[in-house]
Every structure is written in structure tokens, then in C-alpha cells.
Design a protein around this motif. Sequence first.
Motif, short mmCIF file in Angstrom:
data_model
loop_
_atom_site.label_atom_id
_atom_site.label_comp_id
_atom_site.label_asym_id
_atom_site.label_seq_id
_atom_site.Cartn_x
_atom_site.Cartn_y
_atom_site.Cartn_z
N UNK A 1 -74.28 -36.23 90.56
CA UNK A 1 -74.43 -36.78 89.23
C UNK A 1 -75.11 -35.80 88.29
N UNK A 2 -76.09 -35.08 88.83
CA UNK A 2 -76.80 -34.09 88.02
C UNK A 2 -75.87 -32.95 87.61
N UNK A 3 -75.04 -32.50 88.56
CA UNK A 3 -74.08 -31.44 88.27
C UNK A 3 -73.09 -31.90 87.21
N UNK A 4 -72.60 -33.12 87.33
CA UNK A 4 -71.65 -33.66 86.37
C UNK A 4 -72.28 -33.78 84.99
N UNK A 5 -73.54 -34.19 84.96
CA UNK A 5 -74.24 -34.33 83.69
C UNK A 5 -74.41 -32.99 83.01
N UNK A 6 -74.81 -31.98 83.78
CA UNK A 6 -74.97 -30.63 83.23
C UNK A 6 -73.63 -30.09 82.74
N UNK A 7 -72.58 -30.32 83.52
CA UNK A 7 -71.24 -29.85 83.15
C UNK A 7 -70.80 -30.50 81.84
N UNK A 8 -71.08 -31.79 81.71
CA UNK A 8 -70.70 -32.51 80.49
C UNK A 8 -71.45 -31.97 79.28
N UNK A 9 -72.73 -31.70 79.46
CA UNK A 9 -73.54 -31.16 78.37
C UNK A 9 -73.02 -29.79 77.94
N UNK A 10 -72.71 -28.94 78.92
CA UNK A 10 -72.18 -27.61 78.61
C UNK A 10 -70.83 -27.71 77.90
N UNK A 11 -70.01 -28.65 78.35
CA UNK A 11 -68.70 -28.85 77.72
C UNK A 11 -68.87 -29.28 76.27
N UNK A 12 -69.79 -30.19 76.01
CA UNK A 12 -70.01 -30.67 74.66
C UNK A 12 -70.57 -29.57 73.76
N UNK A 13 -71.45 -28.74 74.33
CA UNK A 13 -72.00 -27.62 73.56
C UNK A 13 -70.89 -26.64 73.18
N UNK A 14 -70.02 -26.32 74.16
CA UNK A 14 -68.92 -25.41 73.89
C UNK A 14 -67.97 -25.98 72.85
N UNK A 15 -67.67 -27.27 72.97
CA UNK A 15 -66.78 -27.92 72.01
C UNK A 15 -67.38 -27.88 70.60
N UNK A 16 -68.70 -28.07 70.52
CA UNK A 16 -69.37 -28.02 69.22
C UNK A 16 -69.32 -26.62 68.62
#
Length: 212
Positions: free
Chosen positions: A4-19
Motif C-alpha cells: 500500500x505504501x509503494x502504491x501510495x508513493x507511486x500515485x503521488x509521483x504520478x500526480x506530480x509528473x502529471x502536474x
Amino acid sequence: MRRKKVLKISLILFLIMALILLICNTLINSFAEGKTFTDLSDIPSNKVGLLLGTSKKIKNGNPNPYYTYRIAAAVTLYKENKINFILVSGDNGSIYYNEPNTMKKDLITAGIPSEKIFLDYAGFRTLDSVVRAKEVFGLKNVTIISQKFHNERAIYIAEKKGLHAIGYNAKDISIKSGLRVQLREYFARVKVFLDLAFKTEPRFYGDKISIE
């Protein structure tokens, strides 16, 4: 829990890149607003049109529509007296691949006098083409010729490097057909800001060349 922690970090990184992609894209679009033209009656005249290179054919051997439409756009600008010269800037990476020479041949076939065509063999990237147009070929103003999305990015680079630029939009292709190119463009726009931040220079400069 670890998953879950890995998925959360991945999601945050994805959102940052998208931004980041969204911000870079928006900045370039906004900057180029009103500086690209599709209608010949609206575009101001310039001495030189900077034709940005691309390959004549795609990997499967079929004609590259981006190439075909850029050639057509450059010919139209010249024949309608919106430019007096064409500076072709592209990749000349090997003896088997020479964008400027190939484009010059097709421009001549389309009726452009050879003495009105100048070649920049070191336009390996859009940044190189734009900076060399100013520093090597001595241009202060230029009409960039490519598809709209490419023109917008080139105009942004040009203005940041001290070259006043407008763009003439060659015909584009459908989103479906050009999806890979369109996606790549988003990342190329991020690279623009990295290049500016790190003061990236063209791979080559060379002797001054006067267009006249």
C-alpha cells in the motif's frame, strides 16, 4: 502495508509528473497564443522562413505526413511572398540520413529556386535549430514552419533566446494517427524548461552564414 505504501508513493509521483506536464504545456501554449498562423492572409511577412526538419518516411517505409505537410507549407509561404528565403534546419547524423538535403530537393521540385534555400546541417534538436538561426545565420526575426504544436514550442525557445518568432502551421494529422508524437511533445515541453534552466547550448555553432 508495504504494498500500500509503494502504491501510495507511486500515485503521488504520478500526480506530480502529471502536474509538471500540465504546467509546462500550459505555459508554452499561453506564450505562443496569437503567434502562430494558419491563414495566409493573417500572417506577417518575414525575410526568412525556418523549416524544421523531420524524416521523409516513417519506419515502415511509408511517407511521413508531417514531412509532406511541412514542405507544402514552406512552398505556399514562399509563393505567396510571405517569405523570401527558406532556411532548412535538420539532422545530418550520417551519410545515409540527411534531412536538409532531402528537403531541399523536394523544395526545388516544388518550384523553389535553389539560391533561395539555405541549409543548416546541425539542427539536431529544435533548440539547436532556433539558436543557430540567430547565432550562425544572423536572424533577428523568423517565421517558423512546422505543425502548430511544434511551432509553439519552437517560438517559446526562440523568444527566450532572443529571436523574435512567429509560426506558420503546416497541416496536422489526426490525434489517433499522431498519438505517439503528441505524447512525446508533452515530455519535450518539460525538456524545454530543463534546457533553459541549465543553459543548454547547441551541439555545434560554426562560421557565420549570411542569408541574402
